[in-house]
Write a protein that holds these residues in place. Structure first.
Motif, PDB file in Angstrom:
ATOM      1  N   PHE D 191      47.705  36.751  38.342  1.00  0.00           N
ATOM      2  CA  PHE D 191      47.578  36.152  39.671  1.00  0.00           C
ATOM      3  C   PHE D 191      46.560  36.909  40.516  1.00  0.00           C
ATOM      4  CE2 PHE D 191      48.624  36.273  44.166  1.00  0.00           C
ATOM      5  CZ  PHE D 191      48.537  34.924  44.483  1.00  0.00           C
ATOM      6  N   MET D 192      46.621  38.235  40.462  1.00  0.00           N
ATOM      7  CA  MET D 192      45.723  39.040  41.300  1.00  0.00           C
ATOM      8  C   MET D 192      44.263  38.888  40.867  1.00  0.00           C
ATOM      9  SD  MET D 192      47.987  42.482  41.922  1.00  0.00           S
ATOM     10  CE  MET D 192      47.086  43.023  43.380  1.00  0.00           C
ATOM     11  N   ILE D 193      44.038  38.821  39.554  1.00  0.00           N
ATOM     12  CA  ILE D 193      42.670  38.623  39.072  1.00  0.00           C
ATOM     13  C   ILE D 193      42.132  37.286  39.577  1.00  0.00           C
ATOM     14  CG2 ILE D 193      41.272  38.162  37.007  1.00  0.00           C
ATOM     15  CD1 ILE D 193      43.046  40.217  35.514  1.00  0.00           C
ATOM     16  N   ARG D 194      42.913  36.229  39.380  1.00  0.00           N
ATOM     17  CA  ARG D 194      42.471  34.903  39.820  1.00  0.00           C
ATOM     18  C   ARG D 194      42.224  34.885  41.325  1.00  0.00           C
ATOM     19  NH1 ARG D 194      43.972  30.601  36.136  1.00  0.00           N
ATOM     20  NH2 ARG D 194      45.085  31.505  34.360  1.00  0.00           N
ATOM     21  N   ASP D 195      43.124  35.541  42.049  1.00  0.00           N
ATOM     22  CA  ASP D 195      43.024  35.544  43.502  1.00  0.00           C
ATOM     23  C   ASP D 195      41.775  36.299  43.952  1.00  0.00           C
ATOM     24  OD1 ASP D 195      44.332  34.886  46.055  1.00  0.00           O
ATOM     25  OD2 ASP D 195      44.487  37.073  46.267  1.00  0.00           O
ATOM     26  N   ASN D 196      41.505  37.438  43.321  1.00  0.00           N
ATOM     27  CA  ASN D 196      40.312  38.191  43.683  1.00  0.00           C
ATOM     28  C   ASN D 196      39.052  37.407  43.355  1.00  0.00           C
ATOM     29  OD1 ASN D 196      41.252  40.591  44.938  1.00  0.00           O
ATOM     30  ND2 ASN D 196      41.879  41.401  42.942  1.00  0.00           N
ATOM     31  N   VAL D 197      39.033  36.809  42.182  1.00  0.00           N
ATOM     32  CA  VAL D 197      37.862  36.013  41.802  1.00  0.00           C
ATOM     33  C   VAL D 197      37.683  34.842  42.767  1.00  0.00           C
ATOM     34  CG1 VAL D 197      36.903  34.499  40.019  1.00  0.00           C
ATOM     35  CG2 VAL D 197      37.898  36.713  39.379  1.00  0.00           C
ATOM     36  N   ALA D 198      38.787  34.163  43.081  1.00  0.00           N
ATOM     37  CA  ALA D 198      38.708  32.997  43.974  1.00  0.00           C
ATOM     38  C   ALA D 198      38.168  33.380  45.348  1.00  0.00           C
ATOM     39  CB  ALA D 198      40.091  32.353  44.112  1.00  0.00           C
ATOM     40  N   HIS D 199      38.428  34.618  45.758  1.00  0.00           N
ATOM     41  CA  HIS D 199      37.951  35.071  47.058  1.00  0.00           C
ATOM     42  C   HIS D 199      36.613  35.805  46.966  1.00  0.00           C
ATOM     43  CE1 HIS D 199      42.133  34.185  48.075  1.00  0.00           C
ATOM     44  NE2 HIS D 199      41.718  34.066  49.321  1.00  0.00           N
ATOM     45  N   GLY D 200      35.973  35.749  45.787  1.00  0.00           N
ATOM     46  CA  GLY D 200      34.655  36.359  45.653  1.00  0.00           C
ATOM     47  C   GLY D 200      34.667  37.871  45.601  1.00  0.00           C
ATOM     48  N   ARG D 201      35.845  38.448  45.345  1.00  0.00           N
ATOM     49  CA  ARG D 201      35.915  39.908  45.207  1.00  0.00           C
ATOM     50  C   ARG D 201      35.676  40.224  43.740  1.00  0.00           C
ATOM     51  NH1 ARG D 201      40.451  38.909  49.200  1.00  0.00           N
ATOM     52  NH2 ARG D 201      41.745  38.566  47.366  1.00  0.00           N
ATOM     53  N   LEU D 202      34.397  40.387  43.393  1.00  0.00           N
ATOM     54  CA  LEU D 202      33.992  40.406  41.989  1.00  0.00           C
ATOM     55  C   LEU D 202      33.532  41.763  41.495  1.00  0.00           C
ATOM     56  CD1 LEU D 202      32.042  37.035  42.135  1.00  0.00           C
ATOM     57  CD2 LEU D 202      34.237  37.429  41.001  1.00  0.00           C
ATOM     58  N   ALA D 203      33.425  42.725  42.409  1.00  0.00           N
ATOM     59  CA  ALA D 203      32.876  44.033  42.027  1.00  0.00           C
ATOM     60  C   ALA D 203      33.777  44.717  41.003  1.00  0.00           C
ATOM     61  CB  ALA D 203      32.732  44.918  43.262  1.00  0.00           C
ATOM     62  N   THR D 204      33.192  45.621  40.251  1.00  0.00           N
ATOM     63  CA  THR D 204      33.887  46.262  39.133  1.00  0.00           C
ATOM     64  C   THR D 204      35.202  46.908  39.553  1.00  0.00           C
ATOM     65  OG1 THR D 204      31.745  46.652  38.133  1.00  0.00           O
ATOM     66  CG2 THR D 204      33.589  47.938  37.265  1.00  0.00           C
ATOM     67  N   GLU D 205      35.224  47.515  40.735  1.00  0.00           N
ATOM     68  CA  GLU D 205      36.446  48.213  41.119  1.00  0.00           C
ATOM     69  C   GLU D 205      37.634  47.263  41.294  1.00  0.00           C
ATOM     70  OE1 GLU D 205      34.898  49.191  45.395  1.00  0.00           O
ATOM     71  OE2 GLU D 205      37.039  49.599  45.294  1.00  0.00           O
ATOM     72  N   TYR D 206      37.367  45.962  41.436  1.00  0.00           N
ATOM     73  CA  TYR D 206      38.501  45.035  41.539  1.00  0.00           C
ATOM     74  C   TYR D 206      39.270  44.936  40.224  1.00  0.00           C
ATOM     75  CZ  TYR D 206      37.652  43.962  46.318  1.00  0.00           C
ATOM     76  OH  TYR D 206      37.551  44.087  47.677  1.00  0.00           O
ATOM     77  N   HIS D 207      38.669  45.414  39.165  1.00  0.00           N
ATOM     78  CA  HIS D 207      39.444  45.536  37.932  1.00  0.00           C
ATOM     79  C   HIS D 207      40.675  46.425  38.180  1.00  0.00           C
ATOM     80  CE1 HIS D 207      40.566  45.957  33.769  1.00  0.00           C
ATOM     81  NE2 HIS D 207      40.501  47.267  33.884  1.00  0.00           N
ATOM     82  N   ALA D 208      40.443  47.589  38.790  1.00  0.00           N
ATOM     83  CA  ALA D 208      41.570  48.486  39.067  1.00  0.00           C
ATOM     84  C   ALA D 208      42.485  47.916  40.137  1.00  0.00           C
ATOM     85  CB  ALA D 208      41.055  49.867  39.475  1.00  0.00           C
ATOM     86  N   ARG D 209      41.907  47.311  41.153  1.00  0.00           N
ATOM     87  CA  ARG D 209      42.738  46.759  42.222  1.00  0.00           C
ATOM     88  C   ARG D 209      43.633  45.625  41.723  1.00  0.00           C
ATOM     89  NH1 ARG D 209      40.778  47.507  47.785  1.00  0.00           N
ATOM     90  NH2 ARG D 209      39.212  49.147  47.754  1.00  0.00           N
ATOM     91  N   SER D 210      43.205  44.965  40.674  1.00  0.00           N
ATOM     92  CA  SER D 210      44.018  43.877  40.099  1.00  0.00           C
ATOM     93  C   SER D 210      45.069  44.386  39.113  1.00  0.00           C
ATOM     94  CB  SER D 210      43.111  42.885  39.357  1.00  0.00           C
ATOM     95  OG  SER D 210      42.103  42.396  40.201  1.00  0.00           O
ATOM     96  N   HIS D 211      45.017  45.670  38.820  1.00  0.00           N
ATOM     97  CA  HIS D 211      45.970  46.259  37.869  1.00  0.00           C
ATOM     98  C   HIS D 211      46.651  47.451  38.531  1.00  0.00           C
ATOM     99  CE1 HIS D 211      43.229  44.142  35.091  1.00  0.00           C
ATOM    100  NE2 HIS D 211      44.130  44.255  34.145  1.00  0.00           N
ATOM    101  N   PRO D 212      47.439  47.236  39.599  1.00  0.00           N
ATOM    102  CA  PRO D 212      47.982  48.384  40.339  1.00  0.00           C
ATOM    103  C   PRO D 212      48.986  49.201  39.518  1.00  0.00           C
ATOM    104  CG  PRO D 212      48.895  46.324  41.180  1.00  0.00           C
ATOM    105  CD  PRO D 212      47.839  45.952  40.175  1.00  0.00           C
ATOM    106  N   ALA D 213      49.139  50.451  39.914  1.00  0.00           N
ATOM    107  CA  ALA D 213      50.033  51.380  39.211  1.00  0.00           C
ATOM    108  C   ALA D 213      51.472  50.857  39.165  1.00  0.00           C
ATOM    109  CB  ALA D 213      49.993  52.752  39.886  1.00  0.00           C
TER     110      ALA D 213
END
Lengths: 365, 365, 365, 365
Positions: D191-213
């Motif tokens: 869900f977080m990956i799709r949501d970030n992509v849908a909002h144009g948050r595409l930078a590499t660090e969003y990989h980590a933000r989409s996979h929280p601890a």
């Protein structure tokens, strides 16, 4: 005389609500909406909060210490306290060697006589526990004193050995009294102070280096353990560091009735302050610690792991060589300058630092 | 002379494998498959396990204690040890008041002379630390002694105060030596023993009641804290209870180089044993605890929270009034009967209990 | 109308004191000593305690469940509640698949209409979260509903997947609402129930065996973690076991705004009760656990690790085949007998057990 | 052929000692002092350490993933490994949907055929668990595969639901096999990956933000809890953060046979690396975390709270658009550039970063 305080917002330990307060004979007689003013002096508290007065359970007014005496007496200290919202406090009557505990109480009542302007109570600090003194302990309760204080620190001055501490705990448990302890390992601290002085390490920060956190932590568990064996409730004064609080939590988690107090100085200051030009202002015992300890204490208060904030108000003037004006009179007592050039002689107690922090007990001269 | 041990299964700390062992000059010269037997005495180890000999790092052979002396000397104790698979041990040379540490070492070497049949080493127990003794400490290393032992217990006998313990730790840290501590609060225990005796509470189980777990736990943290301040490594001997192990874990979690030992008696016995008719056999210090503590210690060993099992082998005969036969000779020493009717006089050390438990150091007479 | 309650002892969350209470328009207008009675009905409360009414934040009146309906409706349940001192409660309006949340609220208000005799509020339980429902969430606040409930349990009935739960949390955080979760792993529980039934393990205790503590513990951390990522506050309903409470503590120690509730059934009952002949009375979800869990919950409440006790009042008659008399009328609904011979069909909810335990919400028929 | 390695220092898991090694038939035949060289090739190891070869238990050679394939095959990967001292490894045979597990094993053996130069073994990753596959599981043991891997992550690709994971654990427990799990909450991450992509948050660090601890921590406890219910041993792969390790410790402290692995990337790198121009090199799943997590993992390894370090070696070229020379041949595969401009398309696996870190499995092209 009756006083009606109208239009304020009352705050109790549990609730916040709009209400008038009717005072009669110094007590709250009625709370409610639109109380009738008949025959009462009316105070308009519109837009104001009405809070209970603060209680500071740890003060040392007019304490003889380090060859001088704390700069606040029962008048100046209480006057400052009440301006800060603290309307009662509990001071420590300290037994001199050879003296009875009741004598200590009388000594302190004498200090307060003709000076006290707010309510106060007394703890009794035991420094010399022989069999006569042991027998005297339970009778303190009827004299209004229900707490005993003992010191694991200040070797040669206040410090008692473990057997003495333990016997006092047994007696307190029997008499339904509470034991308070200053937890630091006096033997090791005494050695470290002497050793630092002998090696010419005299700067103010060596006060903190001579009083390491582990020396407080182990003394805390020692007091907790002895209380646990004695079946006595325990109150540890002025806890300063993560290690000590961890031990308190450990004791509580094991079901022991032990409580801890911290003080504003341990929430706001660090050893960095000791390295300031006016570092002597921040010399108290136990010493101020690290910023991480500050944080830990705040969290411990928030989580209920520490139970009380009090001040350990025991101020010394920063420069006692100059008289200051107080209510039109000259006022002078030796202060922090006694330790100029030798940390081990700086009176241990926070300077009145009214421009930084409003202590619970209020600012001092 | 060469010896070839053939066909056994070798067990090392890390591996288990089939191999022959060739011994030369008392050392393992070769390991491998099908080693040639030329010129060697051959031992058939088919179906057998080949293990390294055990090392017991905590023994007290021929220790003078409680008005008698431990029943095993360097011959009987070592003979028993080696039959149990323990091929080396470290005993404690205990300084008498006024004596040098080297003298203590010589005293113990003298006990071992003409008796020792296996390898042994010595720790030195400091009981009287004046400046001369302080200066002597580093020179022990070249005499083969790298560990100092101090006691927080046995008030009036072995106990040292905290400043002494701390100074020894500072010196040990400087000299690269390890400090071992018997952690119990001697002051409180001494008071409790006297108090129990004064009130006629003389039964064997009052030994344990006079040595509560909290008295061990607080002393453990005290030793850990002092070691932490001194920057010295620490080894706590004979830990017996959950509270103490928790403190060890706490110190280790804070990054201090502290280690702990437990002993078979604390893994298997409880205060129930003290209430048996032969309860005196189970009197040791610290005392045996609860079944829950037994379990906790096993788990702590399994999880690596405790690092060592040793024996604290310090046996006393149960009935020293009768001579026993040992290798054809009559053997007799006062033992546990010294404390008949008064727990405080029972020699503190596990009776040789060969029918229950093979101590690491082996069974004793 | 005015009512004066005279001579009682008032108990608030923080204080206990003697005071009269003057009630006007259903509210407390004045508290104080000797309030004038003019024009008021006077109630003598001499020797009595005056407490605030209880609030039960977790009830299920007239809930359709397991092919029947909870035996208390808004009249019988509230009537029982108020006799037990509970004067308000919050019930759950449960969304049916395809329905709007406002429809769910209306459905529940309809149940209460003409029956409610005390104050009540509603939580909304989301079971079907499509985009229309998502958009509807914030508007609930103005309808007086500020809490959303979601289920990780009851697969195929109420259970939502993690993405749905997470999206609801995001929306709740945005709207300033609180999310409540029933934390159990529905997938694994569903498998275990089917597996037990398939193997003929049908006895009542298999209800508990199919709902292991670990299934609750992991779901608790799952909800906590998702709330942590979403930045939403969380309230976990009916926590039953040590493992779950440990996870709650962990989340709170990491600074997350998460809270937990337990219920009387988890404080008093164990799986032993399930093995009684009337074991079906004790079937609720999550199930009752062990005596050690009971103790752990009491301690957690005492230490503040759990924040709330509510009832999860959702009663079913033990024997619904017989009509009972209630206020002179015949009353009959299917109950626990639905699951005779198959634990998986026993309605999940504590039987009204008025002879054992006064639930916060009061006894039921 | 016989080889004699002379004069080196042997290091085993427990000991370090000087010894010659005699190799026969690829095995160590003898260790010892001064072994005779007769008939053997002699290697002079004077001044050198002789260590056992490393074992990397987590690799993905030639894995098809993210529309390309990992850049190391069984030749290039193993060749690099052995140069780094790793002499055996265990790769993952991944079941394709609809395929049997034995087919997966054969597929991977086929990849290794004609390429493998060192020892290797296989785990089997289950992605499609129907009844036929369930029945097949125990037969893997005789094919040399004793570990099953399942994914809580990679929704729509590898992810299984909790009931599937649980059933596999039950079967593994029965068959004496070990279950490995990739612990991350795939639903929430998806869900977080799709949501970030849908909002144009595409930078590499969003990989980590989409996979929280927290998404890893909860999945870790979920796997632990399910293993606990199933009675199965568990091995959690690539643990990256304090929260997850805390859960592992919790499970172990409750007595569950659960183990954890971390990898070099989680010990050395942080999300800062993702913000570098070549941040795509550091995209792996779970993602790299914070410096505090790095520290926590080192401490956990040191304290034994984590049991294994492996590599999760699954490299992708940073720039797959250009051919590189490898042993004289042109070598080219699509790599990290696939995700240029969209973090969600970057192949998840550490780029071969030979200039920074010698992975256990060795450097790659």
């Amino acid at each position: 005389m009756r006083t009606l305080i109208k239009g304020g917002t009352v705050i109790t330990a549990a609730d916040t609500f709009a209400a008038d307060l009717l005072l009669e004979g110094g007590r709250i007689a009625q709370m409610g909406a639109d109380l009738p003013a008949a025959g009462a002096r009316v105070v308009d508290a519109g837009g104001m909060l009405l809070l209970p007065g603060g209680i500071d359970v740890h003060t040392h007014l007019e304490l003889p210490f380090f060859g001088t005496v704390a700069s606040d007496d029962f008048y100046t200290g209480q006057r400052a306290a009440v301006f800060g919202g603290t309307t009662s406090h509990i001071d420590f009557a300290i037994q001199h060697k050879g003296e009875s505990l009741h004598q200590a109480v009388e000594n302190w009542q004498h200090k307060a006589q003709d000076k006290a302007v707010i309510d106060y109570g007394l703890h009794v600090a035991i420094t010399d526990l022989n069999d006569t003194v042991m027998a005297e302990i339970p009778s303190l309760v009827s004299a209004g004193v229900t707490t005993l204080k003992l010191f694991q620190a200040y070797k040669g001055v206040y410090q008692v050995d473990d057997a003495t501490l333990f016997r006092a705990m047994l007696k307190a448990a029997e008499a339904g009294m509470l034991v308070m302890v200053h937890c630091e390992n006096g033997d090791v601290i005494d050695f470290m102070i002497r050793d630092n002085v002998a090696h010419g390490r005299l700067a103010t920060e060596y006060h903190a280096r001579s009083h390491p956190a582990w020396a407080e932590a182990e003394a805390s568990l020692r007091a907790i353990a002895l209380a646990g064996i004695a079946g006595a409730p325990l109150y540890i004064v002025h806890m300063t560091c993560a290690e000590s609080v961890d031990q308190l939590r450990y004791g509580r988690a094991r079901g022991l009735p032990v409580m801890g107090e911290t003080c504003p100085q341990y929430l706001f200051f660090t050893t960095d302050n000791l390295r300031q030009p006016d570092g002597a202002k921040y010399v108290c015992s136990p010493p101020v610690r690290t910023a991480a300890d500050n944080d830990y204490l705040w969290q411990a208060l928030s989580a209920g792991h520490l139970q009380v904030v009090a001040t350990d108000h025991c101020p010394f003037l920063f420069d006692g060589t100059q008289a200051i004006k107080y209510e039109g009179e000259n006022y002078q007592k030796p202060g922090k300058e006694l330790g100029a050039g030798d940390f081990s002689k700086i009176p241990n107690g926070m300077h009145g630092i009214e421009d930084r922090l409003l202590l619970l007990c209020g600012p001092t001269a």
